[in-house]
Motif scaffolding. Structure first.
Motif, mmCIF file in Angstrom:
data_model
loop_
_atom_site.group_PDB
_atom_site.id
_atom_site.type_symbol
_atom_site.label_atom_id
_atom_site.label_comp_id
_atom_site.label_asym_id
_atom_site.label_seq_id
_atom_site.Cartn_x
_atom_site.Cartn_y
_atom_site.Cartn_z
ATOM 1 N N SER A 43 0.850 -1.260 -0.012
ATOM 2 C CA SER A 43 0.045 -0.078 -0.016
ATOM 3 C C SER A 43 0.972 1.128 -0.079
ATOM 4 O O SER A 43 0.322 2.363 -0.022
ATOM 5 C CB SER A 43 -0.905 -0.023 1.168
ATOM 6 O OG SER A 43 -1.746 -0.809 1.129
ATOM 7 N N ARG A 47 1.065 5.944 -3.975
ATOM 8 C CA ARG A 47 -0.272 5.981 -4.385
ATOM 9 C C ARG A 47 -0.897 4.832 -5.423
ATOM 10 O O ARG A 47 -2.279 4.699 -5.548
ATOM 11 C CB ARG A 47 -0.521 7.210 -5.176
ATOM 12 C CG ARG A 47 -0.064 8.854 -4.376
ATOM 13 C CD ARG A 47 -1.231 9.784 -4.740
ATOM 14 N NE ARG A 47 -2.670 9.645 -4.549
ATOM 15 C CZ ARG A 47 -3.294 10.535 -4.607
ATOM 16 N NH1 ARG A 47 -3.104 11.955 -4.772
ATOM 17 N NH2 ARG A 47 -4.503 10.504 -4.220
ATOM 18 N N GLU A 78 -3.589 2.621 -3.718
ATOM 19 C CA GLU A 78 -5.021 3.213 -3.314
ATOM 20 C C GLU A 78 -6.179 2.639 -3.625
ATOM 21 O O GLU A 78 -7.009 2.486 -2.834
ATOM 22 C CB GLU A 78 -4.845 4.675 -3.338
ATOM 23 C CG GLU A 78 -4.131 5.588 -2.176
ATOM 24 C CD GLU A 78 -4.345 7.096 -2.174
ATOM 25 O OE1 GLU A 78 -5.354 7.585 -2.863
ATOM 26 O OE2 GLU A 78 -3.572 7.775 -1.643
ATOM 27 N N GLU A 79 -6.105 2.618 -4.859
ATOM 28 C CA GLU A 79 -7.652 2.027 -5.449
ATOM 29 C C GLU A 79 -8.048 0.752 -5.063
ATOM 30 O O GLU A 79 -8.927 0.376 -4.662
ATOM 31 C CB GLU A 79 -7.460 2.151 -7.116
ATOM 32 C CG GLU A 79 -8.914 1.841 -7.880
ATOM 33 C CD GLU A 79 -9.985 2.675 -7.343
ATOM 34 O OE1 GLU A 79 -11.030 2.333 -7.421
ATOM 35 O OE2 GLU A 79 -9.764 3.995 -7.128
ATOM 36 N N TYR A 86 -9.185 0.723 -1.297
ATOM 37 C CA TYR A 86 -10.279 0.760 -0.985
ATOM 38 C C TYR A 86 -11.404 0.001 -1.537
ATOM 39 O O TYR A 86 -12.395 -0.407 -0.908
ATOM 40 C CB TYR A 86 -11.004 2.312 -1.724
ATOM 41 C CG TYR A 86 -10.126 3.339 -0.753
ATOM 42 C CD1 TYR A 86 -10.275 3.691 0.529
ATOM 43 C CD2 TYR A 86 -9.233 4.081 -1.326
ATOM 44 C CE1 TYR A 86 -9.462 4.523 1.426
ATOM 45 C CE2 TYR A 86 -8.441 5.040 -0.525
ATOM 46 C CZ TYR A 86 -8.643 5.297 0.535
ATOM 47 O OH TYR A 86 -7.619 5.943 1.105
ATOM 48 N N ALA A 96 -3.679 -1.175 6.003
ATOM 49 C CA ALA A 96 -2.777 -1.081 5.093
ATOM 50 C C ALA A 96 -1.376 -0.981 5.351
ATOM 51 O O ALA A 96 -1.080 -0.367 6.381
ATOM 52 C CB ALA A 96 -2.824 0.655 4.495
ATOM 53 N N THR A 108 -5.849 8.958 6.573
ATOM 54 C CA THR A 108 -6.679 8.633 5.296
ATOM 55 C C THR A 108 -7.936 8.513 5.900
ATOM 56 O O THR A 108 -8.126 7.542 6.612
ATOM 57 C CB THR A 108 -5.983 7.430 4.559
ATOM 58 O OG1 THR A 108 -4.804 7.849 4.162
ATOM 59 C CG2 THR A 108 -6.787 6.992 3.487
ATOM 60 N N ARG A 150 -5.891 12.480 2.796
ATOM 61 C CA ARG A 150 -6.751 11.698 1.743
ATOM 62 C C ARG A 150 -8.254 11.423 2.552
ATOM 63 O O ARG A 150 -8.430 11.004 3.454
ATOM 64 C CB ARG A 150 -6.172 10.266 1.745
ATOM 65 C CG ARG A 150 -4.598 10.335 1.267
ATOM 66 C CD ARG A 150 -4.270 10.592 -0.156
ATOM 67 N NE ARG A 150 -3.106 10.039 -0.201
ATOM 68 C CZ ARG A 150 -2.121 10.891 -0.727
ATOM 69 N NH1 ARG A 150 -2.087 12.304 -0.973
ATOM 70 N NH2 ARG A 150 -0.671 10.136 -1.074
ATOM 71 N N ASN A 206 -11.510 9.844 0.825
ATOM 72 C CA ASN A 206 -12.128 9.112 -0.408
ATOM 73 C C ASN A 206 -13.367 8.952 0.065
ATOM 74 O O ASN A 206 -13.948 8.681 1.257
ATOM 75 C CB ASN A 206 -11.248 7.922 -0.444
ATOM 76 C CG ASN A 206 -9.823 8.168 -0.804
ATOM 77 O OD1 ASN A 206 -9.456 8.470 -1.734
ATOM 78 N ND2 ASN A 206 -9.015 7.974 0.233
#
Length: 454
Positions: free
Chosen positions: A123, A126, A129-130, A133, A145, A404, A439, A441
């Motif tokens: 993790s 960046r 990140e996708e 999540y 993470a 985050t 962050r 999200n």
């Protein structure tokens, strides 16, 4: 005497199970490679989990297999480990995201009835990140993470493991609810353009002529680490090569130096961007600042050669205005004027670095976050889009480093960027998070714990 709890690490091939096994056991007994399928048998080692004796089990990668094949026998070994476990660490590769195999094997893990901690490995930066999540859809709650390779996020993981097993952190001779501060040094990288005075600053911090210095740019070519203690905290300081625009990098060694400096930024925890007071915030300085925040590192800006500035108050005001405009994604970054040559201002830099590190690691309790969300929505409700009001229902903080947050929203794709900015700035103010990347999200759906509980 009861036997130690058994913790099985499972997941599809090549997600980093063996690397995590080695981290948790403190040994290199499991082979590690990019080649999938290297682990075939179950491997068990006893480990000290925050003062508690446990057994960690490394397993072969779960994969679909033909009857009678080696892969099927490997899978049977993994299923046996799952059945014998008191706790399961279900590992995914955050950089690859959730695959059909992850979904298939998550059902197998859930059917075992064992408590499960979802681990999003790889993790760092960046790139993961996708996938991090997306891991919510597996139904195991908040992923943890980590980067097993670089040792990031392991304290969070240990905390989750202790909670799942009903154990406490044990100091020698006593029990404690919370683990003490980690003994691992804080990784701090000094970066900037060539000849900004990085090596001179490192020498001033160390109190000795450890680094070669001089008027010639490019004297430093490697990211050189030095260990010290700053205000009672262990720090590993990295002097790095000066970063110039790619168009100006011609010599092969300097290309390597630049990539080494960029690598130091990615694996640092706090980055000190050193700028020259006589030529402050040139384009390259701001590019480096963008890179640091893009990678999610804590940032402190040191202004060198401050003793040469005549109108210090006016210059400081102008620098802060430029910083607010050009690095608006991280409002509140600390600006420390200093002289690397004389050492003046180094103590203030130490405090700024440690404060930034603490903010970067700050965790906000979920009840406090949801009280904040209610108040933020009451002050300024989300706009209506196409006649329908967007609803924000729940917020949680799945990880730190950087802080985050995930908010669950009825139509995340329609929430305007200006409103997301409002929420982000309000979060910073409410929980004292200046100067670090933050962050926020959005995920579609209700409270993720309404349907799935560990």
């Amino acid at each position: 005497m009861s036997s130690p709890p058994v913790i099985a690490i499972i997941g599809r091939p090549n997600v980093g199970k063996s690397t995590l096994f080695n981290r948790l056991t403190g040994k290199r007994s499991a082979l590690v490679s990019d080649m999938p399928g290297l682990t075939r048998d179950r491997r068990e080692e006893e480990a000290d989990l925050a003062g508690n004796l446990v057994t960690i089990v490394d397993t072969a990668g779960l994969e679909q297999a033909k009857r009678g094949s080696i892969a099927e026998r490997m899978r049977q070994q993994s299923e046996a480990a799952l059945a014998a476990a008191d706790l399961v660490l279900f590992v995914i590769d955050a950089r690859e995201g959730i695959t059909s195999d992850d979904k298939s094997f998550s059902k197998l893990a859930r059917a075992s009835g064992r408590p499960i901690v979802l681990v999003a490995n790889k993790s760092e930066g960046r790139a993961g990140e996708e996938g991090f999540y997306a891991a919510y859809e597996l139904g195991f709650g908040e992923p943890v993470a980590i980067s097993a390779e670089h040792g990031e996020g392991l304290s969070d993981l240990v905390g989750e493991m202790l909670a799942a097993l009903g154990l406490k952190y044990v100091r020698p001779g006593e029990d404690a609810e919370e683990p003490p501060a980690t003994a691992r040094p804080i990784r701090v990288a000094i970066v900037g353009r060539p000849n900004a005075g990085k090596s001179t600053l490192v020498n001033a911090i160390l109190g000795e002529e450890r680094m070669i210095t001089g008027p010639e740019p490019g004297l430093t070519r490697d990211s050189v680490p030095s260990d010290l203690e700053w205000l009672g905290r262990k720090v590993r300081l990295f002097d790095t090569a000066g970063l110039r625009r790619k168009a100006k990098i011609t010599e092969a060694a300097e290309k390597l130096s630049a990539s080494d400096a960029i690598r130091a930024i990615r694996f640092a925890e706090v980055v000190v961007l050193l700028i020259d007071a006589e030529r402050p915030f040139e384009h390259q300085d701001l590019t480096i600042g963008d890179l640091v925040t893009e990678e999610g590192r804590a940032l402190v800006i040191a202004v060198n050669k401050w003793d040469l500035v005549e109108d210090k108050q006016k210059t400081l005001k102008e620098l802060r205005e430029t910083l607010g405009e050009r690095l608006s994604q991280v409002p509140g970054v600390t600006l420390v004027p200093l002289s690397a040559l004389s050492g003046r201002g180094v103590d203030k830099l130490a405090k700024a670095v440690l404060d930034a590190y603490d903010s970067w690691n700050r965790r906000v309790p979920t009840p406090s976050l949801n009280r904040w969300l209610e108040e933020a929505l009451a002050r300024h409700s989300p706009p209506a889009v196409s006649g329908r009001r967007i609803k924000l229902r729940y917020i949680t903080q799945p990880s730190t480093r950087p802080p985050t947050f995930v908010a669950f929203c009825s139509r995340p794709e329609d929430l305007p960027k200006s409103y997301i900015r409002y929420l982000t700035n309000s979060l910073r103010e409410a929980f004292d998070l200046p100067g670090v990347p933050l962050r926020l999200n959005l995920r579609k759906g209700e409270n993720p714990y309404a349907k799935h509980k560990r």
